[in-house]
Design a protein around this motif. Structure first.
Motif, PDB file in Angstrom:
ATOM      1  N   LYS A 137     -42.169 -50.002-135.830  1.00  0.00           N
ATOM      2  CA  LYS A 137     -41.897 -50.799-134.683  1.00  0.00           C
ATOM      3  C   LYS A 137     -40.429 -51.302-134.687  1.00  0.00           C
ATOM      4  CE  LYS A 137     -46.280 -52.278-133.340  1.00  0.00           C
ATOM      5  NZ  LYS A 137     -47.338 -53.466-133.010  1.00  0.00           N
ATOM      6  N   ILE A 138     -40.082 -51.700-135.698  1.00  0.00           N
ATOM      7  CA  ILE A 138     -38.407 -52.280-135.813  1.00  0.00           C
ATOM      8  C   ILE A 138     -37.606 -51.064-135.552  1.00  0.00           C
ATOM      9  CG2 ILE A 138     -36.762 -53.133-137.192  1.00  0.00           C
ATOM     10  CD1 ILE A 138     -38.674 -55.336-136.497  1.00  0.00           C
ATOM     11  N   PHE A 139     -37.942 -49.872-136.459  1.00  0.00           N
ATOM     12  CA  PHE A 139     -37.029 -48.828-136.077  1.00  0.00           C
ATOM     13  C   PHE A 139     -37.063 -47.979-134.728  1.00  0.00           C
ATOM     14  CE2 PHE A 139     -37.048 -48.754-140.890  1.00  0.00           C
ATOM     15  CZ  PHE A 139     -35.960 -49.572-141.025  1.00  0.00           C
ATOM     16  N   ASP A 140     -38.071 -48.036-134.050  1.00  0.00           N
ATOM     17  CA  ASP A 140     -38.466 -47.593-132.779  1.00  0.00           C
ATOM     18  C   ASP A 140     -37.588 -48.384-131.818  1.00  0.00           C
ATOM     19  OD1 ASP A 140     -39.736 -45.223-133.625  1.00  0.00           O
ATOM     20  OD2 ASP A 140     -41.782 -46.192-133.223  1.00  0.00           O
ATOM     21  N   THR A 141     -37.742 -49.696-132.000  1.00  0.00           N
ATOM     22  CA  THR A 141     -37.154 -50.431-131.214  1.00  0.00           C
ATOM     23  C   THR A 141     -35.487 -50.272-131.210  1.00  0.00           C
ATOM     24  OG1 THR A 141     -38.789 -52.073-131.134  1.00  0.00           O
ATOM     25  CG2 THR A 141     -36.865 -52.936-130.319  1.00  0.00           C
ATOM     26  N   THR A 142     -35.084 -50.189-132.399  1.00  0.00           N
ATOM     27  CA  THR A 142     -33.620 -50.294-132.598  1.00  0.00           C
ATOM     28  C   THR A 142     -33.013 -48.837-132.151  1.00  0.00           C
ATOM     29  OG1 THR A 142     -33.869 -51.570-134.753  1.00  0.00           O
ATOM     30  CG2 THR A 142     -31.717 -50.466-134.568  1.00  0.00           C
ATOM     31  N   SER A 143     -33.770 -47.777-132.215  1.00  0.00           N
ATOM     32  CA  SER A 143     -33.269 -46.656-131.909  1.00  0.00           C
ATOM     33  C   SER A 143     -33.325 -46.602-130.188  1.00  0.00           C
ATOM     34  CB  SER A 143     -34.260 -45.526-132.391  1.00  0.00           C
ATOM     35  OG  SER A 143     -35.692 -45.518-131.966  1.00  0.00           O
ATOM     36  N   SER A 144     -34.429 -47.167-129.726  1.00  0.00           N
ATOM     37  CA  SER A 144     -34.477 -47.192-128.190  1.00  0.00           C
ATOM     38  C   SER A 144     -33.253 -48.006-127.743  1.00  0.00           C
ATOM     39  CB  SER A 144     -35.785 -47.697-127.761  1.00  0.00           C
ATOM     40  OG  SER A 144     -36.781 -46.995-128.224  1.00  0.00           O
ATOM     41  N   VAL A 145     -32.975 -49.192-128.124  1.00  0.00           N
ATOM     42  CA  VAL A 145     -31.626 -49.919-127.711  1.00  0.00           C
ATOM     43  C   VAL A 145     -30.766 -49.096-127.868  1.00  0.00           C
ATOM     44  CG1 VAL A 145     -30.566 -51.842-128.094  1.00  0.00           C
ATOM     45  CG2 VAL A 145     -33.150 -52.271-128.092  1.00  0.00           C
ATOM     46  N   SER A 146     -30.560 -48.491-128.979  1.00  0.00           N
ATOM     47  CA  SER A 146     -29.050 -47.769-129.449  1.00  0.00           C
ATOM     48  C   SER A 146     -29.093 -46.795-128.157  1.00  0.00           C
ATOM     49  CB  SER A 146     -29.135 -47.161-130.530  1.00  0.00           C
ATOM     50  OG  SER A 146     -29.137 -47.962-131.586  1.00  0.00           O
ATOM     51  N   ASP A 154     -28.207 -48.306-124.801  1.00  0.00           N
ATOM     52  CA  ASP A 154     -26.612 -49.006-124.577  1.00  0.00           C
ATOM     53  C   ASP A 154     -25.751 -48.058-124.664  1.00  0.00           C
ATOM     54  OD1 ASP A 154     -28.311 -51.374-124.128  1.00  0.00           O
ATOM     55  OD2 ASP A 154     -27.985 -52.043-126.231  1.00  0.00           O
ATOM     56  N   SER A 196     -31.577 -40.285-130.082  1.00  0.00           N
ATOM     57  CA  SER A 196     -32.197 -40.051-131.678  1.00  0.00           C
ATOM     58  C   SER A 196     -32.468 -38.821-132.049  1.00  0.00           C
ATOM     59  CB  SER A 196     -33.073 -41.258-131.820  1.00  0.00           C
ATOM     60  OG  SER A 196     -34.149 -40.991-131.164  1.00  0.00           O
TER      61      SER A 196
END
Length: 57
Positions: A39-48, A51, A56
């Motif tokens: 969940k952390i990495f999916d969220t981070t990649s989605s934000v990147s 923005d 990815s």
């Protein structure tokens, strides 16, 4: 002599049951940690992606 064997077998069975329970608990914790990191990495990649307009891998 026979009672000692029964007692030794009971101790061995108890240790094995405890070990199996510990393995199951560790597997559960491992799965929870894996879900957390996913969940952390999916969220981070989605934000990147949003923005910085990058995709990815």
């Amino acid at each position: 002599m026979y009672q000692e064997e029964i007692f030794a077998n009971a101790i061995t069975d108890a240790k094995k049951a405890g070990y199996d329970a510990l393995k199951e608990e560790i597997k559960g914790m491992e799965a929870a940690i894996e879900r957390f990191f996913t969940k952390i990495f999916d969220t981070t990649s989605s934000v990147s992606e949003r923005d910085y307009n990058v995709t990815s891998l």
